[in-house]
Design an enzyme around this catalytic site. Sequence first.
Site, mmCIF file in Angstrom:
data_model
loop_
_atom_site.group_PDB
_atom_site.id
_atom_site.type_symbol
_atom_site.label_atom_id
_atom_site.label_comp_id
_atom_site.label_asym_id
_atom_site.label_seq_id
_atom_site.Cartn_x
_atom_site.Cartn_y
_atom_site.Cartn_z
ATOM 1 C CD GLU A 61 -2.987 -1.192 2.177
ATOM 2 O OE1 GLU A 61 -4.168 -1.106 1.831
ATOM 3 O OE2 GLU A 61 -2.637 -1.300 3.370
HETATM 4 C C1 ACM Z 1 -2.532 -5.691 3.384
HETATM 5 O O1 ACM Z 1 -3.667 -6.138 3.671
HETATM 6 N N1 ACM Z 1 -2.336 -4.376 3.260
HETATM 7 C C2 ACM Z 1 -1.405 -6.576 3.196
#
Ligand code: ACM
Length: 513
Positions: free
Chosen positions: A336
């Site tokens: 992310e």
């Molecule tokens: C995740 O769920 N950001 C690995």
Amino acid sequence: MRLLIIISIIMFSSCGGGSSNTNILPDSHTSTASNSQASSSSSASDPAPLSLVPQPTTMVVQKTTFEIGLSANVQIDVSAVASAAALQKLIADLGVIHSADAPYKIQLQLVSNVDLGAEGYSLVINQNIVISAQTDAGLFYGIQTLKQLLPTVKQNTYSLPQLQITDVPQYAWRGSMIDVGRNFFTIEYLKKHVERMALFKLNKLHLHLSDDQGWRIEIKKYPKLTSVGGSTKVGGGEGGFYTQQELRDFVAFAALNEVEVIPEVDMPGHIQAAIASYNELACSDVTNLGLYTGTAVGFSSLCLTSSTVTYQFVEDVLTELTEIFSSQYVHVGGDEIKNDLYPQFIEKTNLIVKGLHKTMIGWEESSAGNISADSLLQLWNDNYNIKSATDRNIHLILSPCSYTYLDHGNYNGQPNTYTWCRSQGIPLERVYSFDPDNYALVVGIEAPMWSELVTTEATADNRLWPRLAAIAELSWSTKSNRQYSEFVLRLSALKPQLDKLGVNYYKEPQLNW
Ligand code: ACM
């Protein structure tokens, strides 16, 4: 302790003893029984099915039983350290003591049998109980099977079916992940979790040790990571952290349960707790430098342009981390984040990990970097295109969120659960319907439990169990050897085992709990 175990020294010099850092790539166990023997079988007399989870590879079960009394001639191979301790505890809990004159023996023997691989075992119950394996881990799993066949309370005699089981896991990676970053869980809780994992032959515990809301691992060179970064958690209030010594002790405890602990420090994003501790880790134009107790994601980053400070930090942290954890693997996060320099960060971090003689794991986004072929990627979006990595023979840990994210509800609408990946929650049957055979280059399956909404141990238990038992079966038993309708019958019957371990499980209506 009244129990005395005579260690009968049976040396099989060709056999290895340790297990926690074995080669996990599928090629290492292609000739196992699970591939050559498709399903379990019972004898013509069809005794009652056995309540075992995960379902063993092959079983021949007789109609006849073997009654055992309260003394047994216990013989254990001298190098079987974890399984010796496990057997000792199992029989002590049942009031069975060692006696060389006892009319039957319980034997753990290391043998040379390549078909059993690094974790398989055979269990034979006739007029004795004999567990054979190539490794301590294999013997340990044989004991877990024996444990599931026995009651959980003391009796004067115990009745066991006469049988022969040969059992080999499909995957070497059978994992659980706990996010101790968003909310802190004590070492005592993690120890309980490890014992529960062991009962179901789960073998990898991934600790998500840092996130925006908390840094949980003592790093001696950067003390403010824990004094500042570890001070709070989601929603505010007291956080917590583990000292290096606590973690070393925990790793040793887990090893005795054949569980390997894999540390994750999430970088370069999910890093606000570290930035709040050492502001220089952020780029100079960043103004948000404080602690964070909310639940947003994707807003923080190590500075990737002023690389000296950043890469010194990465190297220092990973160096201390790898001195604590004996696992071959180090998880560096990598999820992310949007930054043009991200692929370069992953590649440089990969080199640092290699320089420490460890193997890197990254969340799926790390496939953007040209990472070394020994690295593992953890898939978390069901349909993420990971082809660029698998084309380079990089292997996968499967954690598709719509099947394995245990912070989602046990049922549609369960309070305090996430719905972003699957709006109807992820009931037990949904978890069980996951088919890892749809993917190539798989080392196994891991179920993450993120903890933004999991604030107590009771809630953690509720989210983890019984669904982790389904993950255990998916990752141990082959597709031809599992069926949901009889999985629920087997798991229902194991309620006393979970009760004995004090599990505050969700009472799944499809189980008779
Ligand atoms: C995740 O769920 N950001 C690995």
